[in-house]
Structures are given as C-alpha cells and as structure tokens.
Design an enzyme around this catalytic site. Structure first.
Site, PDB file in Angstrom:
ATOM      1  N   ASN A   1      30.086  41.860  25.503  1.00 48.86           N
ATOM      2  CA  ASN A   1      31.003  43.109  26.489  1.00 48.86           C
ATOM      3  C   ASN A   1      31.031  44.698  25.883  1.00 48.86           C
ATOM      4  O   ASN A   1      31.325  45.562  26.818  1.00 48.86           O
ATOM      5  CB  ASN A   1      32.386  42.375  26.690  1.00 48.86           C
TER       6      ASN A   1
ATOM      7  N   GLN B   1      30.169  38.155  30.765  1.00 47.89           N
ATOM      8  CA  GLN B   1      29.610  39.113  31.296  1.00 47.89           C
ATOM      9  C   GLN B   1      28.546  38.769  31.971  1.00 47.89           C
ATOM     10  O   GLN B   1      27.393  40.247  32.403  1.00 47.89           O
ATOM     11  CB  GLN B   1      29.231  40.412  29.989  1.00 47.89           C
TER      12      GLN B   1
ATOM     13  N   SER C   1      34.852  34.536  34.426  1.00 48.26           N
ATOM     14  CA  SER C   1      35.962  35.402  34.970  1.00 48.26           C
ATOM     15  C   SER C   1      35.566  35.615  36.478  1.00 48.26           C
ATOM     16  O   SER C   1      34.025  36.757  36.992  1.00 48.26           O
ATOM     17  CB  SER C   1      36.396  36.398  34.001  1.00 48.26           C
ATOM     18  N   GLY C   2      36.761  36.083  37.492  1.00 42.26           N
ATOM     19  CA  GLY C   2      36.637  36.119  38.877  1.00 42.26           C
ATOM     20  C   GLY C   2      36.055  37.838  39.332  1.00 42.26           C
ATOM     21  O   GLY C   2      35.427  38.140  39.586  1.00 42.26           O
ATOM     22  N   HIS C   3      36.986  38.810  38.455  1.00 48.13           N
ATOM     23  CA  HIS C   3      37.535  40.099  38.381  1.00 48.13           C
ATOM     24  C   HIS C   3      36.108  41.435  37.555  1.00 48.13           C
ATOM     25  O   HIS C   3      35.758  42.010  37.721  1.00 48.13           O
ATOM     26  CB  HIS C   3      38.626  40.322  38.209  1.00 48.13           C
TER      27      HIS C   3
ATOM     28  N   THR D   1      50.008  24.136  40.473  1.00 48.53           N
ATOM     29  CA  THR D   1      49.018  24.618  41.806  1.00 48.53           C
ATOM     30  C   THR D   1      48.304  25.492  41.837  1.00 48.53           C
ATOM     31  O   THR D   1      48.541  26.557  41.249  1.00 48.53           O
ATOM     32  CB  THR D   1      50.632  24.946  42.393  1.00 48.53           C
TER      33      THR D   1
ATOM     34  N   CYS E   1      38.577  48.458  16.787  1.00 48.70           N
ATOM     35  CA  CYS E   1      40.341  48.258  17.280  1.00 48.70           C
ATOM     36  C   CYS E   1      40.591  47.888  15.368  1.00 48.70           C
ATOM     37  O   CYS E   1      41.782  48.546  14.751  1.00 48.70           O
ATOM     38  CB  CYS E   1      40.598  47.234  17.670  1.00 48.70           C
TER      39      CYS E   1
END
Length: 384
Positions: free
Chosen positions: A150, A180, A200-202, A238, A326
C-alpha cells in the site's frame, strides 16, 4: 484546481454505487433476515452482490463472506485460521511490509503462543522465494502476504509464492491481502493457489465500511463475531445491505472494462513518474512495469519533511498521503520504507500519490507546477 491523489486511502464512489446505496437505505431498507416480502427483497441484494463478486474471481458464490472492510477481513483470515488450525502447529509466516491490520493480529497471536516469522524484502519490496521456502516448516499453518504493497506499490508473485508453500507443506493455508490489488488485477484464487483473500469496498469506488473475505471451500475458520448465525454462522449480525449492494455494483463496474481502466491508471503513473524526474532532489521509489501496481507512486523529496510538504500541497488543493514511517520497530506500520533500504533522510520525506479512475493528466501537470514553486521555498528551512 483540486487534485485528489489519495485513492489508496479511499475513493470517490461511482454514481451507480451511490444510487443503489440510497435506494437500499430509503426504499428497500428491510432486514434481510425478515420473513416478509420486503425482507426477501433486501436479501436479494446480498445474493446478487455475492454473485457479482464471485464472478470477478471465478469462484462459487458460497465462498464469499461479507465483512465491515479490509481490516476485519484480514483479522478474520489471520485470527480465524490460526485459532481453527492451531492443533496442527503454531508457526505463521508473513512479511516485514504488511499493513497494520495484518501485523497487529500477528502480534496478538504471539501473545497466544504462536511463533511469527517476518520475511524481509529487497529494494523493490519483494520477498525472496528461497527465504520463504526455507521458512516453511512442518508446524507452519499459515502464510500471509499482501498482493500489492500500500505504500510503494510493490506486487508480490502470489502464484509462485503459493507453489513454494504448497510444495514444501501442502497443508499450509495461504492468505493474501488484496485490498490494493482487487479491481486492478484479474485475480483467480483457484488458479493462483490462494485459500483466503481480503478485499475492501472503498478502494474500488465503492462504499466505506464494507468488504469481503474469500474463503476456499474446506478451509477451517473460527468466527470472530457470534450471534444470530448470519452468513452460515461465520459472521453473525444483520448484514449491511446498502454497503454490500454498493460493493457488488463497484466490483461489477471495475471488472467490466478492466483493461481500459488499468491502462488509464498506468498512463497516469508513468506520466507522473516522468514529470517528477524534472524536479531536483526527488527520488521515485515505485517502479514502472508489471512488478509495481498501476495506481501508486511513492516519491521522496530531499530536504523537505513529508508532513510539511503534504500540508503545503493541501493548501493548493492537492491531496496526497505521507509515506513516512510511524515507528522503526513494527513491520507493517513502519517497515516498508525501511525494508526497501530507503536512506534514513528520506524516511520522513516521502509522499504517496495514488490514482483512481477520475484522475487525469491535467491534475498531474498542476501538481508538478505547484511542486516546482514549493520545493525551493520549503528547502530554505532544511534542517541541519
């Protein structure tokens, strides 16, 4: 002008995705577990989305499990597979450049008595198949390797990796973080020897808060969420009908014209890479060609802190992300830039530019123009 170059963080949804999400929130909003007609209509959206996604992978519908996104998919694959198969062994292999949603579950498993081997990468971000083969043991139960990194876009040879693993120990499960990669590559889990695959959808112009995990038939997974027994008891709760419906539409559209979409991304990547070469003191960390993803360009800027440059670009309407580490101790959190051998001076001087289907060359020209204006000014404040 505004230029959004942070598509590896999230993408703008397609119009068709927005429309189906709104419809399933305002019209076809019933609980898919309800026994009445509206419930069955809601459940049909889930079945249709599962079918659309399964077709993109050429797998049976039943092997698609919906989740809340990439992090949950990675956690479920790693934690679920490890806990379900620990009687066969407690050794797991991963790499030094994984996403935190892979690395952090590994750290938890270490607390549970599992042994984790993190493989190093070369300067292009690729693992050694020889080192992988040497790392696989009789008590190895899981190998987890990301398809596309990524931060720098390095593409791992997943099919070759699977062959090495299965030849050494056929019982080892192979998990691939394809967050990715999905929507940029034709992924065939059966052909490529992938047992578990996270998406991942977004990242593909779909909604946030939804993703899926491919689970090959016969693979044992322990659920992380218990409750009403939805999705075959593997993930109770749900279902997120609007998110799932939007994900299904995004998956279908991204793969309907994949070659043209990838060609567009590749053209933008190559164009930005070439134009960054016009700037003094800039190192491009992402390679061109098949071993690097079409949508990601990592670049280091000599003498300018990434955070400073990021916000200076933001003031001009250009949005990118920081590629800096980081922490110097954690693979997947800080390991990528250090793992590829980037000089210490560049570790906090790196930005990631990532493209989506809505980007164009005019935005890149604008970005280069702004960089030419900003860099000389910012370098006046270079630390000694």
């Amino acid at each position: 002008m505004e230029a959004y170059f942070d598509n590896s963080a999230t993408t703008r949804v397609l119009d068709s995705v927005r429309e189906i999400v709104v419809r399933t929130m305002t019209e076809d909003y019933a609980n898919p577990a309800a026994k009445h007609r509206k419930g069955m209509e809601a459940e049909l959206y889930i079945r249709n989305a599962r079918g659309e996604i399964a077709r993109t992978l050429k797998v049976p519908d039943k092997e698609i499990l919906f989740t809340s996104g990439g992090s949950e998919s990675n956690n479920m694959a790693i934690m679920g597979a490890a806990l379900a198969n620990q009687r066969s062994g407690k050794h797991i292999i991963s790499t030094a450049i994984e996403h935190p949603s892979v690395y952090n579950p590994m750290a938890v498993l270490e607390e549970f008595g599992f042994e984790i081997t993190f493989l190093p990468v070369d300067r292009d971000g690729h693992i050694s198949l020889k080192e992988l083969e040497e790392a696989v043991r009789p008590d190895t139960i899981l190998v987890s390797v990301m398809y596309v990194n990524n931060e720098v876009g390095a593409v791992e040879p997943v099919e070759e990796i699977s062959r090495v693993i299965k030849r050494k120990n056929p019982k080892v499960l192979f998990h691939v973080d394809a967050i990715q990669a999905y929507g940029k590559y034709r992924i065939r889990p059966k052909k490529q020897g992938i047992d578990l695959l996270s998406v991942s959808g977004h990242k593909i112009h779909g909604p946030k808060g939804v993703g899926f995990l491919y689970i090959a038939s016969g693979v044992r997974i322990r659920p992380l969420i218990y409750g009403g027994g939805q999705q075959g008891g593997l993930r109770s709760g749900t279902e997120n009908v609007p998110g799932v419906a939007g994900l299904g539409v995004a998956a279908r559209e991204m793969y309907q014209d994949l070659d043209a979409r990838v060609a567009h991304l590749t053209e933008l990547k190559d164009y930005l890479t070439d134009r960054l070469g016009e700037l003094e003191g800039v190192r491009v960390n992402s390679k061109k060609g098949d071993q690097s993803a079409p949508q990601i360009v990592s670049a280091s800027f000599d003498g300018v802190r990434s955070e400073v440059l990021l916000h200076a670009l933001e003031d001009k309407g250009i949005y990118v992300s920081s590629g800096s580490a980081c922490s110097s101790h954690h693979p997947g959190v800080s390991g990528t830039l250090k793992g590829i051998g980037l000089a210490p001076a560049y570790l906090d001087a790196t930005l990631r530019f990532s493209f989506g289907i809505f980007n164009n060359k005019e935005e890149i020209d604008y970005c280069i123009q702004v960089l030419k204006e900003l860099l000389p000014v910012l370098r006046k404040y270079k630390r000694g």
